[in-house]
Design a protein around this motif. Structure first.
Motif, PDB file in Angstrom:
ATOM      1  N   ARG A  52     -37.491  21.942 -26.924  1.00 31.15           N
ATOM      2  CA  ARG A  52     -36.914  21.143 -27.852  1.00 31.15           C
ATOM      3  C   ARG A  52     -36.842  22.089 -28.949  1.00 31.15           C
ATOM      4  O   ARG A  52     -35.570  21.926 -29.886  1.00 31.15           O
ATOM      5  CB  ARG A  52     -37.975  20.327 -28.405  1.00 31.15           C
ATOM      6  N   GLU A 100     -29.878  13.235 -30.748  1.00 33.15           N
ATOM      7  CA  GLU A 100     -30.348  12.497 -29.562  1.00 33.15           C
ATOM      8  C   GLU A 100     -29.598  12.701 -28.338  1.00 33.15           C
ATOM      9  O   GLU A 100     -29.424  11.822 -27.399  1.00 33.15           O
ATOM     10  CB  GLU A 100     -30.110  11.032 -29.876  1.00 33.15           C
ATOM     11  N   GLY A 101     -28.796  13.728 -28.312  1.00 37.86           N
ATOM     12  CA  GLY A 101     -28.135  14.092 -26.993  1.00 37.86           C
ATOM     13  C   GLY A 101     -27.036  13.186 -27.011  1.00 37.86           C
ATOM     14  O   GLY A 101     -26.146  13.018 -25.746  1.00 37.86           O
ATOM     15  N   GLN A 102     -26.284  12.563 -27.972  1.00 36.68           N
ATOM     16  CA  GLN A 102     -25.296  11.594 -27.665  1.00 36.68           C
ATOM     17  C   GLN A 102     -23.883  12.442 -27.934  1.00 36.68           C
ATOM     18  O   GLN A 102     -22.915  11.701 -27.490  1.00 36.68           O
ATOM     19  CB  GLN A 102     -25.408  10.619 -29.041  1.00 36.68           C
ATOM     20  N   ALA A 132     -27.442  12.635 -22.934  1.00 39.63           N
ATOM     21  CA  ALA A 132     -28.378  11.466 -22.713  1.00 39.63           C
ATOM     22  C   ALA A 132     -27.488  11.008 -21.679  1.00 39.63           C
ATOM     23  O   ALA A 132     -26.488  10.281 -21.763  1.00 39.63           O
ATOM     24  CB  ALA A 132     -28.571  10.897 -23.865  1.00 39.63           C
ATOM     25  N   ALA A 158     -35.351  14.468 -21.969  1.00 37.21           N
ATOM     26  CA  ALA A 158     -35.309  13.839 -23.387  1.00 37.21           C
ATOM     27  C   ALA A 158     -34.424  12.533 -23.075  1.00 37.21           C
ATOM     28  O   ALA A 158     -33.447  12.435 -22.001  1.00 37.21           O
ATOM     29  CB  ALA A 158     -34.950  14.691 -24.260  1.00 37.21           C
ATOM     30  N   TRP A 159     -34.470  11.630 -24.059  1.00 40.39           N
ATOM     31  CA  TRP A 159     -33.540  10.646 -24.580  1.00 40.39           C
ATOM     32  C   TRP A 159     -33.370   9.773 -23.177  1.00 40.39           C
ATOM     33  O   TRP A 159     -32.159   9.315 -22.940  1.00 40.39           O
ATOM     34  CB  TRP A 159     -32.093  11.176 -24.767  1.00 40.39           C
ATOM     35  N   ASN A 204     -33.491  10.491 -20.103  1.00 41.36           N
ATOM     36  CA  ASN A 204     -33.151  11.258 -18.962  1.00 41.36           C
ATOM     37  C   ASN A 204     -34.616  11.420 -18.055  1.00 41.36           C
ATOM     38  O   ASN A 204     -35.581  11.788 -18.541  1.00 41.36           O
ATOM     39  CB  ASN A 204     -32.644  12.501 -19.064  1.00 41.36           C
TER      40      ASN A 204
END
Length: 455
Positions: free
Chosen positions: A350, A364-366, A376, A433-434, A436
């Motif tokens: 992170r 947020e990985g978007q 994500a 994360a998010w 996944n």
């Protein structure tokens, strides 16, 4: 025979391979006579699947985006991505000699320019069609399956003749073919008789009359000229496609890239993708769902960007219709050991992500589509194999410049600035994360790819 082959395990195939290798070489391998075929009654590559004929001009424009036999052949050669294998980068067009590494040794693509001595300038249209349709060279010798004749056999005679006409029109390149460098016993061509018995089914594409014209066109391109199954289906020990896992993705041998599933599975495949998302990815190299890198970037650069919108959409329609299979997405909960690994790697991952990645891929990985793909719920990130994201972090990645995306953005490499532990940590973080749900990445996996020095 194909049904028997589909039931064989990798162990069975290995045993059969060893037995075939032990057989004495025959005095000669007599090639079968070239099959005969009739030309279609009207211009065009594929029957519409209905009894209602379409005007020849409309069919030609639908299929090729242009008129004239040579122009049509060039378009079809693009669809078949002939340049990728038969042209060494920065060398003369179709001069051959590009090395193709396989588990069995290195093969070199032949010269298919119009040169009469070292190319195919003295070939006839019949001989060219036999090569595509039957996997046999001009002298009757069997071709190694690195040439995708198992897919090209579906190409119609009309399309074969158009490609032949185009290749005869390109400038001749005087460059002798380089001999293959195959390990024993795979350098014995008679073994190909066994391979063909197991994995090759000869025959032109036949439209499914229960499906639409668009679906049939997509099937023809995906299964035939596009030879998509060669990368997107798991390869077994003999170098053949595992029929039971058709289009479910797999590791590309010797390249250390994982080709994703093309089925309609919502977790591992294209189930959540819209037709426009798929068209955008294939035509431009980027879409709101992702971007192409590695071998697929070359396919888009050399092939898909030149196809007309109708053909790319037909491919997308066919891919969206591929059935999903159970077991494609591996979302099993992590083991105790993996949980401990996550605990140790995620905080570091992170921290690295926030320092190095968040500017492009967002908190947020978007991502920032289409230039910076989301991480994500990205199938390339969530695949069972972590090869692709590890390579992207180590080596960076650059989508191809295309007609629809002439100034693409790229990702810089981090191999020089991040240690194996740090790469494992950040890849583990983005894979967990998010929402996944993937297994953590080990330091050993990173070290293996870094040591391979594949760039």
């Amino acid at each position: 025979m194909q049904e028997i082959a589909a039931r064989l395990s990798d162990h069975d195939i290995t045993a059969i391979s060893a037995w075939l290798a032990s057989l004495p070489a025959p005095a000669s391998v007599s090639p079968a006579a070239a099959g005969t075929s009739t030309l279609p009654l009207r211009c065009g590559s594929v029957s519409t699947g209905t009894d209602e004929p379409q005007p020849a001009k409309q069919m030609t424009q639908q299929i090729t985006g242009g008129t004239g036999l040579i122009a049509r052949g060039e378009y079809l050669a693009r669809a078949g991505d002939c340049i990728a294998c038969h042209t060494v980068p920065d060398s003369k067009l179709f001069g051959g000699g590009r090395p193709m590494d396989t588990p069995f040794g290195t093969l070199y693509s032949p010269n298919i320019s119009s040169d009469k001595e070292t190319g195919i300038g003295n070939w006839t249209a019949d001989q060219f069609y036999t090569m595509l349709h039957e996997g046999k060279s001009r002298d009757g010798s069997l071709l190694y399956p690195v040439m995708p004749f198992a897919s090209y056999t579906k190409v119609t005679r009309a399309d074969s003749d158009a490609i032949y006409a185009y290749l005869q029109s390109v400038p001749p390149v005087r460059q002798p073919n380089r001999p293959h460098e195959l390990k024993f016993p795979f350098n014995r061509r008679q073994l190909l008789v066994g391979w063909r018995t197991l994995f090759f089914r000869q025959g032109e594409f036949r439209p499914d009359r229960t499906q639409s014209v668009e679906w049939n066109r997509g099937a023809y391109l995906v299964e035939g000229l596009g030879h998509c199954a060669m990368c997107h289906t798991q390869i077994n020990a003999l170098g053949g496609n595992t029929t039971s896992k058709q289009f479910q993705g797999g590791l590309i041998p010797m390249q250390n890239w994982y080709a994703p599933s093309l089925t309609s599975n919502r977790e591992a495949g294209l189930g959540d993708w819209s037709i426009d998302d798929i068209v955008g990815l294939l035509h431009a190299g980027v879409s709101n769902r992702g971007a192409v890198y590695g071998p697929m970037a070359e396919v888009v650069y050399d092939s898909f960007q030149y196809l007309n919108e109708d053909d790319v959409r037909a491919v997308a329609v066919y891919l969206k219709a591929l059935p999903s299979h159970s077991g494609e997405a591996q979302t099993a909960p992590p083991s105790v050991a993996q949980t401990d690994q996550l605990t140790s790697l995620v905080p570091l991952g992170r921290k690295i992500y926030e320092a190095q990645c968040v500017l492009c891929h967002a908190s947020e990985g978007q991502g920032k589509p289409p230039n910076f793909p989301p991480l994500a719920q990205n199938q390339s990130i969530e695949m069972s194999s972590a090869v692709n994201p590890i390579r992207m972090v180590l080596n960076g990645g650059y989508v191809p410049g295309t007609r629809k995306n002439p100034a693409p953005y790229g990702m810089p490499p981090f191999a020089q600035s991040l240690s194996d532990v740090e790469v494992a940590a950040v890849v583990t973080y983005i894979r967990t994360a998010w929402g996944n749900r993937c297994a953590p990445v080990s330091v050993k996996e990173v070290n293996t790819l870094r040591s391979a020095r594949i760039f």
